[in-house]
Scaffold this active site. Structure first.
Site, PDB file in Angstrom:
ATOM      1  N   HIS A 101      -4.239   5.212  -1.247  1.00  0.00           N
ATOM      2  CA  HIS A 101      -3.403   4.898  -0.087  1.00  0.00           C
ATOM      3  C   HIS A 101      -3.231   3.384   0.051  1.00  0.00           C
ATOM      4  O   HIS A 101      -2.114   2.894   0.256  1.00  0.00           O
ATOM      5  CB  HIS A 101      -4.026   5.462   1.183  1.00  0.00           C
ATOM      6  N   GLU A 102      -4.328   2.650  -0.050  1.00  0.00           N
ATOM      7  CA  GLU A 102      -4.239   1.185   0.056  1.00  0.00           C
ATOM      8  C   GLU A 102      -3.447   0.603  -1.114  1.00  0.00           C
ATOM      9  O   GLU A 102      -2.715  -0.374  -0.955  1.00  0.00           O
ATOM     10  CB  GLU A 102      -5.637   0.575   0.125  1.00  0.00           C
ATOM     11  N   HIS A 105       0.153   0.552  -0.413  1.00  0.00           N
ATOM     12  CA  HIS A 105       0.654  -0.619   0.307  1.00  0.00           C
ATOM     13  C   HIS A 105       0.989  -1.757  -0.660  1.00  0.00           C
ATOM     14  O   HIS A 105       1.967  -2.483  -0.477  1.00  0.00           O
ATOM     15  CB  HIS A 105      -0.373  -1.093   1.329  1.00  0.00           C
ATOM     16  N   HIS A 109       4.626  -3.482  -1.201  1.00  0.00           N
ATOM     17  CA  HIS A 109       4.842  -4.936  -1.205  1.00  0.00           C
ATOM     18  C   HIS A 109       5.554  -5.376  -2.476  1.00  0.00           C
ATOM     19  O   HIS A 109       6.480  -6.199  -2.439  1.00  0.00           O
ATOM     20  CB  HIS A 109       3.484  -5.647  -1.089  1.00  0.00           C
TER      21      HIS A 109
END
Length: 243
Positions: A101-102, A105, A109
């Site tokens: 999940h991280e 991100h 980006h």
């Protein structure tokens, strides 16, 4: 100064409270459940993050270990993906799901995902709005009730409006967070299977259960922010009518 019960406020506040309590409990219980189930390939959270970054052609993001439990985060300014004690070296389905999940991100980006960039631009407004927005609204209303301050009424109304605008920005931040977090989880589940980190649907289902509960905490925060904004807006409108 008493305004009575704001039932419109409660329409948002009560569901937010109940959902927040459920989501917080669900995250802990589901993470604990799937933290006991190891991935079939034995890949750890940090290894999964590295695999997913490489699969998406990302070479400038650093993966680091940080202390704490589920303090995982991605910092787009420094391009550092931080994985917590519960995630970094664990090969459980829960740990890999959170790490993915991280990583989602970081992928957002890298591809210039608009909601992520928009949320970043709202951070200063959100910080300022949540701290002084309600204060300015109440200050403007309070001075507006003073007979001695009647000549300054237009200024006080302006102060109230600025407070509302700042608080609206803080509320918007929470709303924009929703697509950012849901999209990160969607990317995580998709690339875990494509990169062969998870080898079957059972592992995907386990990670989905953990991430879905985590996503509900953001929904609860958004509802709470809306409830607070509705509350302060209603107070300001009543203040205007009583002048």
């Amino acid at each position: 100064m008493y305004y009575g019960i704001d039932y419109t406020y409660l329409i948002f506040a009560l569901p937010a409270l109940l959902l927040g309590l459920w989501a917080s409990s669900a995250v802990k219980s589901r993470f604990a459940k799937y933290d006991r189930v190891q991935t079939k390939r034995g890949v750890t959270g940090s290894q999964a993050a590295a695999i997913l970054l490489r699969a998406n052609g990302i070479t400038d993001v650093k993966i680091q270990h940080i202390h704490g439990n589920l303090t995982d985060n991605y910092n787009p300014t420094t391009k550092i993906l931080s994985l917590s004690d519960a995630t970094y070296a664990s090969s459980s389905i829960a740990a890999v799901g959170v790490a993915a999940h991280e990583t989602g991100h970081a992928i957002q980006h890298n591809v210039g995902y608009f909601p992520l960039n928009f949320r970043r631009s709202l951070v200063p407004v959100a910080n300022l709005g949540s701290r002084i927005g309600p204060l300015l609204v109440l200050l403007g209303i309070g001075f507006g009730y003073s007979a001695q301050a009647e000549q300054y009424l237009p200024v006080m109304q302006l102060v109230t409006d600025i407070g509302l605008l700042l608080f609206a920005g803080a509320t918007l931040f929470y709303l924009v967070t929703l697509p950012v977090e849901f999209d990160a989880s969607w990317r995580a589940l998709k690339i875990l299977k494509e990169a062969n980190v998870f080898v079957d649907d059972e592992e995907i289902a386990g990670a989905r259960n953990v991430l879905w509960a985590a996503a509900m905490t953001y929904v609860a925060s958004a509802l709470s922010a809306i409830a607070s904004f509705v509350r302060i807006l209603m107070i300001s409108q009543r203040g205007r009518r009583r002048r």
